[in-house]
Design a protein around this motif. Sequence first.
Motif, PDB file in Angstrom:
ATOM      1  N   ASN A 174       0.816  -1.207   0.000  1.00  0.00           N
ATOM      2  CA  ASN A 174       0.000   0.000   0.000  1.00  0.00           C
ATOM      3  C   ASN A 174       0.854   1.262   0.000  1.00  0.00           C
ATOM      4  O   ASN A 174       0.430   2.311  -0.498  1.00  0.00           O
ATOM      5  N   ASP A 175       2.073   1.207   0.544  1.00  0.00           N
ATOM      6  CA  ASP A 175       2.951   2.376   0.485  1.00  0.00           C
ATOM      7  C   ASP A 175       3.648   2.478  -0.865  1.00  0.00           C
ATOM      8  O   ASP A 175       3.866   3.581  -1.369  1.00  0.00           O
ATOM      9  N   LEU A 197      11.238   2.938  -2.482  1.00  0.00           N
ATOM     10  CA  LEU A 197      11.170   2.681  -1.044  1.00  0.00           C
ATOM     11  C   LEU A 197      12.149   1.587  -0.642  1.00  0.00           C
ATOM     12  O   LEU A 197      12.262   0.554  -1.308  1.00  0.00           O
ATOM     13  N   ARG A 198      12.860   1.823   0.446  1.00  0.00           N
ATOM     14  CA  ARG A 198      13.786   0.834   0.986  1.00  0.00           C
ATOM     15  C   ARG A 198      13.139   0.091   2.147  1.00  0.00           C
ATOM     16  O   ARG A 198      12.257   0.634   2.822  1.00  0.00           O
ATOM     17  N   ILE A 208       9.140   4.098   7.283  1.00  0.00           N
ATOM     18  CA  ILE A 208       8.344   4.620   6.178  1.00  0.00           C
ATOM     19  C   ILE A 208       7.217   5.486   6.722  1.00  0.00           C
ATOM     20  O   ILE A 208       6.442   5.052   7.580  1.00  0.00           O
ATOM     21  N   GLU A 209       7.162   6.728   6.236  1.00  0.00           N
ATOM     22  CA  GLU A 209       6.046   7.610   6.556  1.00  0.00           C
ATOM     23  C   GLU A 209       5.077   7.587   5.380  1.00  0.00           C
ATOM     24  O   GLU A 209       5.437   7.954   4.260  1.00  0.00           O
ATOM     25  N   ALA A 236      12.448   8.437   8.546  1.00  0.00           N
ATOM     26  CA  ALA A 236      12.710   8.488   9.981  1.00  0.00           C
ATOM     27  C   ALA A 236      13.634   7.369  10.437  1.00  0.00           C
ATOM     28  O   ALA A 236      13.570   6.249   9.938  1.00  0.00           O
ATOM     29  N   ASP A 237      14.491   7.700  11.379  1.00  0.00           N
ATOM     30  CA  ASP A 237      15.303   6.728  12.103  1.00  0.00           C
ATOM     31  C   ASP A 237      14.951   6.853  13.582  1.00  0.00           C
ATOM     32  O   ASP A 237      14.590   7.931  14.057  1.00  0.00           O
TER      33      ASP A 237
END
Length: 746
Positions: free
Chosen positions: A511-512, A532-533, A566-567, A588-589
């Motif tokens: 979905n992301d 995306l990672r 993932i945001e 983010a981390d």
Amino acid sequence: MRISPLSLAVCLALPGVAAADTVAETTSDAAEFDRVVVTATRTERAIADVPNTVDVIDRERMDTLLVRDIADLFRYEPGVTVGRDFGRFGLSDIRIRGLGGNRVRIQTDGIAVSDAFSIGSFSNANRNFVDLDTLKRVEVVRGPSSALYGSDALGGVVSFITKDPSDYLGDGKDAYFGFKLGAESASEGLFAGATAAFGGERWSGLVAVGHRQGKETENMGEIGGEGSARTQANPQSTSGRSVLGKLVFAPSQIQRFRLTVEGNEDDTDTDVLTSRGLQALTGATNMLVTGDDHQSRARVAFGHEATGLSSALADSVDWQVYRQDSRTRQDSVEVRRVPSGATVIRDRREREFHFDQRTWGLQANALKSFATGSVVHDLAYGVDVARSETKQKRDGRRIFLDTGAVTNVMLPDVFPVRDFPISETTTAALYVQDEIQFADGAFRLVPAVRVDHYRLSPQVDDIFREDNPTTEVVDITETRVSPKLGAVWHFSDAWSLFGGYSAGFRAPPYNDVNIGFTNFAFGYTAIPNPDLRPETSDGLELGLRFAGDAVHASLSAYYTEYDDFIESQRFIGFNDQGLMVYQSQNVADARIRGAELKAGVHFGAIDARLDGWSLRGAAAWSEGEDRTTGDALASVDPLTATLGLAYDNDGWGAELAGRFVGRRDRLPPPPTGIDSYYESPGYGVLDFYAHWSFAPGTRVNVGVFNLADRRYWPAGSVPLVSENSLTLDRYTASGRNVAVSLSVEF
């Protein structure tokens, strides 16, 4: 009998340590760590030989604590939190050490339950798909576990293990029947279940059925009525059913074939009184808002186990093939009055949300023991292959009550819509683990590695394409190597050190990667992200265990760093058409660190006059922060502890258990317009349990919760809301309430 003064002091000097340790009653504290677990190493190992923190909750303990749902299950497990949404959707995710959602793997008999997914106010598919009465044991592995379980084990593993015929048969017993009846006052709930098992020399079987029903779970809100000021729970009607069937064929003493059929479904009808009345954002007045939610899970699995093999490759093997279908359907109805100039439009809005996931899979494991000189190896290896198809759809219609006209336009949507295309995900993994024993087993080194190959294949249909005419969906292929290294050192008869390093990862969710929708009226669009990672984690843990005849204790500290969180749907700017563009990104981390303690004393081993008395305890402290901004993580719990004193003999027993939580004072900064978030205060709550076996094969369990009828806010139930909110009592727990059950066995 000699007892270490240090170990006794550790257990008795902890004011906030806990009751309700999650193991069954035992006569020796050393036996607490002799309990066999499987999830932590995918082999049968005593807790004392496991190089990380693992919790075990068995059937007897679940019955004693009158466990009805996952919130009850982890009530006395500091560091494990169950979230609860106010209003309609109820229990949400399980968080381990501050990480939850799809970042924690939840599995039943090794098969992962379906994903969670939510979007908007009317769509929320959770992962609460298991009837706990069908379980014989629950195991929780804390911390990253991808070296054995792959994607989604970023934060840990919750493993549900269902009943087997052999749990009821044996010692010349070839048939069993038992039933259980119960009630609870917090939700006016009733439940009933029955289990039957049979067995012979080669064939055995089991059937377990259950039914449950109730109403909304009460809180301590005092404002009723309709509208946004309401703090009492919305009226609900709930019901559920489950069935578990197993058929086992043992052609010889070393082989066993098993067929498992399982089904579970739940229904909830909600009168959403909090959403009635004038809606400030739209100007409409809601006359009626209702929700009808249904979820179900069905599983069929066929497996084979063989032990005592004379093979150079394996001493034992097991495998299973399976299919699992999970479905969520949620229907919502709004009846409204909408001002339009000098007139008022009356309309009825009907929304449908569907989230379906079907999975086929194969799992195979092998174990080979061998020695190289004085060093003993237990080599475990295996493969996991699974293919899932995920479908999500939102549909709806608007009915104008004065004219009878019907339209599928309900801004910002033109129904039906898919928020991501039909997605097929394929995972194939190989893992290897070697448990290496030195010095006659006093030192155990456990290296492991897993290689996961992940492929996402979207399938664009007319529904998705009509809403996203120019969106180009993407495939993703990822390969990830997850290592682990653990160690256990029994440096004396009672003392041992354990710990190590473990890696975790989570593949980019479908979905992301391929979210897509465009709304010209509101001026925004969401686009896919092929770059995306995976989210990753690196965890370190170090612990000390003591297992004496009277005292047991385990103290551990951990530090975990998370990268590339993932945001979802992050604003990234404007496109050439002037639309605001949203895209999921790795932004983010985070880091989470903490310490956990479990301890207990069996006083009968100190003085025979105190036989049957025990003290149990657990505590967890953690702290988390966003490494990008330095802000605190709201998902991390404050200091939490439990403490309990119990007495048990052959015929009856009782336990006084306390839950203690510190103030929730580490929260991220609020956005503009909110001075500060509400910091839920600390609290202490006492519960009382008793059980009585008044005749052979019978047992009555009674629980009284929140004895002092205290108003408190469980951290997992309080969202980020302003401290000036007038509806904070919505998130309070139930006042004093009672549960009781009667079980009979033949």
